[in-house]
Design a protein around this motif. Sequence first.
Motif, PDB file in Angstrom:
ATOM      1  N   LEU A 138       0.921  -1.072   0.036  1.00 14.62           N
ATOM      2  CA  LEU A 138      -0.045  -0.099   0.047  1.00 14.62           C
ATOM      3  C   LEU A 138       1.065   1.214  -0.069  1.00 14.62           C
ATOM      4  CD1 LEU A 138      -2.598  -1.169   2.572  1.00 14.62           C
ATOM      5  CD2 LEU A 138      -2.786  -1.559   0.126  1.00 14.62           C
ATOM      6  N   HIS A 139       1.092   1.916  -1.081  1.00 11.35           N
ATOM      7  CA  HIS A 139       2.016   2.955  -1.360  1.00 11.35           C
ATOM      8  C   HIS A 139       1.737   4.348  -0.458  1.00 11.35           C
ATOM      9  CE1 HIS A 139       3.919   0.502  -4.140  1.00 11.35           C
ATOM     10  NE2 HIS A 139       2.936   0.334  -4.903  1.00 11.35           N
ATOM     11  N   GLY A 140       0.402   4.502  -0.352  1.00 13.56           N
ATOM     12  CA  GLY A 140       0.214   5.739   0.548  1.00 13.56           C
ATOM     13  C   GLY A 140       0.576   5.605   1.854  1.00 13.56           C
ATOM     14  N   PRO A 141       0.377   4.520   2.576  1.00 13.71           N
ATOM     15  CA  PRO A 141       0.946   4.352   4.166  1.00 13.71           C
ATOM     16  C   PRO A 141       2.033   4.014   4.264  1.00 13.71           C
ATOM     17  CG  PRO A 141      -1.083   3.035   3.650  1.00 13.71           C
ATOM     18  CD  PRO A 141      -1.093   3.758   2.548  1.00 13.71           C
ATOM     19  N   ARG A 142       2.709   3.352   3.064  1.00 18.13           N
ATOM     20  CA  ARG A 142       3.794   2.803   2.892  1.00 18.13           C
ATOM     21  C   ARG A 142       3.722   1.454   3.968  1.00 18.13           C
ATOM     22  NH1 ARG A 142       7.210   5.408  -0.110  1.00 18.13           N
ATOM     23  NH2 ARG A 142       8.959   4.212   0.391  1.00 18.13           N
ATOM     24  N   VAL A 143       2.790   0.685   3.684  1.00 14.54           N
ATOM     25  CA  VAL A 143       2.601  -0.673   4.505  1.00 14.54           C
ATOM     26  C   VAL A 143       2.737  -1.815   3.626  1.00 14.54           C
ATOM     27  CG1 VAL A 143       0.764  -1.939   5.671  1.00 14.54           C
ATOM     28  CG2 VAL A 143       1.169   0.530   6.204  1.00 14.54           C
ATOM     29  N   ALA A 144       3.524  -2.793   3.965  1.00 16.51           N
ATOM     30  CA  ALA A 144       3.605  -3.942   3.202  1.00 16.51           C
ATOM     31  C   ALA A 144       3.248  -5.341   3.955  1.00 16.51           C
ATOM     32  CB  ALA A 144       5.103  -4.198   2.826  1.00 16.51           C
ATOM     33  N   MET A 145       2.598  -6.155   3.291  1.00 16.85           N
ATOM     34  CA  MET A 145       2.026  -7.448   3.861  1.00 16.85           C
ATOM     35  C   MET A 145       2.527  -8.447   2.943  1.00 16.85           C
ATOM     36  SD  MET A 145      -1.945  -8.599   4.758  1.00 16.85           S
ATOM     37  CE  MET A 145      -2.504  -8.818   3.083  1.00 16.85           C
ATOM     38  N   VAL A 146       3.012  -9.488   3.703  1.00 15.77           N
ATOM     39  CA  VAL A 146       3.665 -10.903   2.883  1.00 15.77           C
ATOM     40  C   VAL A 146       2.886 -11.874   3.519  1.00 15.77           C
ATOM     41  CG1 VAL A 146       5.578 -12.185   2.593  1.00 15.77           C
ATOM     42  CG2 VAL A 146       6.081  -9.823   2.873  1.00 15.77           C
TER      43      VAL A 146
END
Length: 254
Positions: A138-146
């Motif tokens: 998620l580029h807006g909040p700069r969150v990654a999920m693997v």
Amino acid sequence: MEPTLSPALASHLQALVRDPSADMLDAAQAKLERRLAGAGKPTPRPSRWLGALAAAAMACLVLALVLMPTSRGVAFDVVLKHLRDFHTLDLTITQQSQGIALPPIHVRMDRTGDARTDLGEATSVVVNAAEHRVLTLLHGPRVAMVMTLPATAAAKPDDALKWLDAIRRFQGKATKLPGQRVIDGRVTEGWSMDAQGMRIVIWADGDGVPLAVEVGNGQVLSQRIHVVVDPPLDRALFSTAVPSGYHEAGPDRD
């Protein structure tokens, strides 16, 4: 929208690369001999004529190379083969729902099952088949999920790629469309097909390489896809490592 060639213009372009008949050559030769016999002095300077002829020939050659396909008839099976046996694909998808434009989708994928899907500038999803991992950014909040996939998980087509799955499974007969379109500087011809409840039109060049696809399900959603077959793709596109600057969230976190 890509320009459509009128029948008259298409005929003129095809004439540029069509070999003249023996009768046409004989008539042209006789006409040239009559003019040379009746011409008075001084005769035109050969260098001027050669320059003009060379310029005309070069213009015709460039036009032919840019606008004409390498062959005039391509079997639809050749077009399907490119989409069934590709090594890599680069797809830019624009779509509308009830007349409202949706965010563009950019998909890059290879035949092993690795894929990266960018939904506008908001979200990216990377599937790495060898690692059985999915990375969502998620580029807006700069969150990654693997997320780890089961080793036995079967690949299913994304909603935006159902048309590709339908084409690859297609066993029916496609309808050749009249007229031509210029896409990426190449003349293309179109085929229409009905597959899995979708009306699909494929535009391919003279080598049978698909350059564009149009999809309508007969209801509210329509898609136009710009296609690049077998482009070089950087393997880093399919990395599921969390990028620098992104915070990794758990799969169950909102």
